[in-house]
Design a protein around this motif. Structure first.
Motif, PDB file in Angstrom:
ATOM      1  N   PHE A  12       0.821  -1.214   0.000  1.00  0.00           N
ATOM      2  CA  PHE A  12       0.000   0.000   0.000  1.00  0.00           C
ATOM      3  C   PHE A  12       0.855   1.265   0.000  1.00  0.00           C
ATOM      4  O   PHE A  12       1.902   1.324   0.650  1.00  0.00           O
ATOM      5  CB  PHE A  12      -0.910   0.038   1.229  1.00  0.00           C
ATOM      6  CG  PHE A  12      -1.984  -1.020   1.258  1.00  0.00           C
ATOM      7  CD1 PHE A  12      -2.103  -1.961   0.244  1.00  0.00           C
ATOM      8  CD2 PHE A  12      -2.888  -1.070   2.305  1.00  0.00           C
ATOM      9  CE1 PHE A  12      -3.087  -2.923   0.270  1.00  0.00           C
ATOM     10  CE2 PHE A  12      -3.883  -2.020   2.344  1.00  0.00           C
ATOM     11  CZ  PHE A  12      -3.986  -2.955   1.327  1.00  0.00           C
ATOM     12  N   THR A  13       0.371   2.273  -0.703  1.00  0.00           N
ATOM     13  CA  THR A  13       1.015   3.576  -0.632  1.00  0.00           C
ATOM     14  C   THR A  13       0.794   4.218   0.726  1.00  0.00           C
ATOM     15  O   THR A  13       1.582   5.064   1.156  1.00  0.00           O
ATOM     16  CB  THR A  13       0.459   4.510  -1.720  1.00  0.00           C
ATOM     17  OG1 THR A  13      -0.971   4.578  -1.610  1.00  0.00           O
ATOM     18  CG2 THR A  13       0.837   4.023  -3.105  1.00  0.00           C
ATOM     19  N   ALA A  14      -0.273   3.842   1.419  1.00  0.00           N
ATOM     20  CA  ALA A  14      -0.571   4.401   2.736  1.00  0.00           C
ATOM     21  C   ALA A  14      -0.966   3.276   3.678  1.00  0.00           C
ATOM     22  O   ALA A  14      -2.133   3.099   4.000  1.00  0.00           O
ATOM     23  CB  ALA A  14      -1.695   5.439   2.632  1.00  0.00           C
ATOM     24  N   PRO A  15       0.013   2.489   4.140  1.00  0.00           N
ATOM     25  CA  PRO A  15      -0.322   1.345   5.000  1.00  0.00           C
ATOM     26  C   PRO A  15      -0.755   1.778   6.389  1.00  0.00           C
ATOM     27  O   PRO A  15      -0.333   2.810   6.898  1.00  0.00           O
ATOM     28  CB  PRO A  15       0.978   0.547   5.046  1.00  0.00           C
ATOM     29  CG  PRO A  15       2.046   1.564   4.813  1.00  0.00           C
ATOM     30  CD  PRO A  15       1.454   2.559   3.861  1.00  0.00           C
ATOM     31  N   ASP A  16      -1.584   0.964   7.009  1.00  0.00           N
ATOM     32  CA  ASP A  16      -2.009   1.180   8.381  1.00  0.00           C
ATOM     33  C   ASP A  16      -0.899   0.724   9.324  1.00  0.00           C
ATOM     34  O   ASP A  16      -0.256  -0.305   9.102  1.00  0.00           O
ATOM     35  CB  ASP A  16      -3.291   0.381   8.626  1.00  0.00           C
ATOM     36  CG  ASP A  16      -3.637   0.281  10.088  1.00  0.00           C
ATOM     37  OD1 ASP A  16      -4.141   1.267  10.625  1.00  0.00           O
ATOM     38  OD2 ASP A  16      -3.382  -0.794  10.678  1.00  0.00           O
ATOM     39  N   VAL A  17      -0.637   1.481  10.381  1.00  0.00           N
ATOM     40  CA  VAL A  17       0.463   1.172  11.298  1.00  0.00           C
ATOM     41  C   VAL A  17       0.268  -0.194  11.942  1.00  0.00           C
ATOM     42  O   VAL A  17       1.168  -1.037  11.960  1.00  0.00           O
ATOM     43  CB  VAL A  17       0.589   2.263  12.383  1.00  0.00           C
ATOM     44  CG1 VAL A  17       1.654   1.884  13.398  1.00  0.00           C
ATOM     45  CG2 VAL A  17       0.909   3.601  11.754  1.00  0.00           C
ATOM     46  N   THR A  18      -0.932  -0.448  12.473  1.00  0.00           N
ATOM     47  CA  THR A  18      -1.198  -1.709  13.150  1.00  0.00           C
ATOM     48  C   THR A  18      -1.105  -2.877  12.176  1.00  0.00           C
ATOM     49  O   THR A  18      -0.537  -3.928  12.483  1.00  0.00           O
ATOM     50  CB  THR A  18      -2.595  -1.684  13.798  1.00  0.00           C
ATOM     51  OG1 THR A  18      -2.703  -0.559  14.664  1.00  0.00           O
ATOM     52  CG2 THR A  18      -2.850  -2.959  14.579  1.00  0.00           C
TER      53      THR A  18
END
Length: 526
Positions: free
Chosen positions: A492-498
């Motif tokens: 992802f270009t904007a992955p979720d931290v968790t």
């Protein structure tokens, strides 16, 4: 306030970069926001797709992608993420099982499609992948009873107006398994009076205008390499022009038959090159159609397979299997003979004796035999036999056995050496196969390309077939609750931290499993 926001974003970007395993990192900025639901994180992406096209190269190993420079496929790779160690991560490595996991993001032990047919705990035979049961809805009933989610069911929760269309050549069981009861249109091809014609599974019939164009039919004797796959693509595009489905899934069966089974798959590089060349042209045709509809830049492309393929160098006759079972005082109630052997016994109390007899064959191409412990779903390895390449192979085998272990799973399972298969009654001329846990049967291609996906990345993260559905749904901002797989946040270009942390934590275990199977495959040799 603006300065604080920039500092916070920079901190989160660095945190995510460090959470992603080093083998999937690349240069580039990362932007994220916190998940709304920590138990089921859905990242807010800076860009995301609205449409999805998934191409399932039925039985294709990743090696086919290296046979030539295929311009459209190469462009998708440059603009996306390629997973070099993608694998099924489950058993059986067969078309209905793989497609069901592709469509649901769950393991066979949960979605219930554990083979082509099986014997239930109550002793009832289920054959839901046969043509008549499919028409009657039996395969969909298995999926519905299991209660698992699917791409179609979860997308419709996020967007009740969304439409899902699935097409294939001759494989009705592929479209029914991956689409399931909640897909809108399930279409495939039948031969009627020597003419290939598009048809639909009852309850999933599109408007007649989708099926009626003359160009969708073809005179059967004149089909050349790639023609059947081309028809499946044309059928999907006919649907898109009429109903504008948000998710399109296309099964391309020629990679499995005739290339895989009849021609030996990787052994016939010319035919494989021919199919890949046609596929590349078909992708260009899909892109042109989406471009004309002004949605190409809103479309996520997924290229993958339902299982791998191995060229057969060694064969075990089915007669010696039946004889070993009979010597234990029972017979086979059902079976699946491929690059793994799966046996349902009439007398289940004889499972350990059958396994011992199979080990006693001392066949050099039998790697391990397992039986279900009485009153348990646990598989126990029968003692004796040839040593495995390392103790880690036993751990990998146990992991894979656990993916199918259910009340309806077989009492005895036989694992074979790489490039080996049990020759069934109707498989005497086969030159390729799949079905077992060997690396060539497990290894699949996986390319993600489109909005919300990073560019030009080669990842060695061992993505599984059941990670694909949650990845698609997360990019579409739809729920993924209840799925065994996890979104591939490293893409992802904007992955979720968790989510990125969870993926990083899982990486060592998966690397160990994959490395063990690759080691065993290397030791087995040709």
């Amino acid at each position: 306030m603006r300065r604080y926001s920039l500092v916070l974003r920079a901190f989160l970007a660095i945190s995510i970069f460090l959470l992603i395993p080093s083998h999937v990192r690349s240069a580039g900025s990362v932007v994220t926001s916190g998940p709304a639901d920590p138990a089921n994180p859905v990242p807010v992406l800076s860009e995301r797709p609205r449409y999805v096209v998934m191409l399932v190269l039925d039985g294709s190993p990743p090696a086919y992608f290296k046979l030539a420079d295929f311009p459209h496929i190469a462009a998708l790779q440059r603009e996306g993420v390629t997973y070099d160690r993608a694998w099924d991560g489950m058993l059986e490595t067969e078309t209905p099982t793989g497609h069901a996991s592709l469509g649901t993001g769950t393991l066979p032990r949960r979605h219930g499609i554990i083979s082509f047919s099986w014997i239930t705990q109550a002793g009832l035979r289920e054959q839901p992948t046969n043509p008549i049961p499919i028409q009657q809805g039996q395969l969909e009933q298995v999926l519905r009873r299991s209660g698992v989610p699917s791409i179609a069911s979860e997308l419709k929760k996020a967007d009740p107006t969304a439409t899902v269309a699935v097409t294939s050549g001759h494989k009705d069981y592929a479209v029914d398994s991956v689409g399931g009861p909640y897909a809108d249109y399930l279409m495939y091809y039948e031969i009627q009076n020597q003419v290939w014609k598009p048809v639909a599974i009852p309850r999933h019939v599109p408007p007649q205008s989708v099926l009626s164009p003359q160009y969708l039919s073809a005179y059967a004797p004149h089909l050349g390499p790639g023609d059947q796959d081309y028809l499946a693509v044309q059928l999907a595009l006919s649907s898109f022009r009429q109903v504008h489905q948000r998710v399109t899934i296309i099964n391309l069966p020629e990679f499995d038959w005739p290339l895989g089974h009849l021609l030996g798959g990787p052994a016939d590089k010319w035919f494989a090159w021919k199919l890949m060349t046609r596929l590349d042209t078909d992708i260009g045709m899909i892109e042109d159609t989406l471009r004309q509809a002004h949605v190409l830049k809103q479309t996520l492309f997924v290229l993958t397979a339902d299982h791998g393929m191995l060229a057969l160098h060694h064969r075990i006759p089915h007669e010696i299997i039946a004889q070993a079972v009979q010597r234990a005082g029972t017979s086979l109630d059902d079976y699946d003979y491929h690059s793994g052997g799966y046996f349902w016994l009439k007398d289940r109390s004889k499972a350990a004796a059958v396994a011992a007899n199979l080990v006693g064959l001392r066949n050099p191409y039998v790697r391990a035999v397992y039986y279900r412990a009485p009153g348990s779903l646990q598989y126990v390895r029968a003692p004796g036999g040839r040593p495995l390449a390392s103790p880690a192979v036993e751990s990998a085998y146990q992991f894979l056995l656990g993916t199918l272990a259910s009340p309806s799973s077989p009492q005895v399972v036989m694992f074979l050496a790489e490039n080996t298969s049990i020759v069934g009654r109707n498989e005497t001329n086969w030159r390729g196969d799949h079905g077992g846990p060997s690396w060539n049967a497990e290894h699949i291609p996986l390319i993600l390309s489109g909005p919300g996906v990073r560019h030009g990345i080669h990842s060695s993260y061992p993505a599984t077939i059941y990670d694909i559905a949650p990845t698609i749904l997360t990019l579409l901002q739809a729920p993924t609750t209840g799925m065994d797989g996890m979104p591939l946040y490293d893409a992802f270009t904007a992955p979720d931290v968790t989510g990125a942390a969870a993926q990083a934590a899982l990486d060592p275990q998966r690397q160990s499993l994959v490395q063990a199977l690759r080691l065993q495959s290397h030791q087995d040799g040709p």
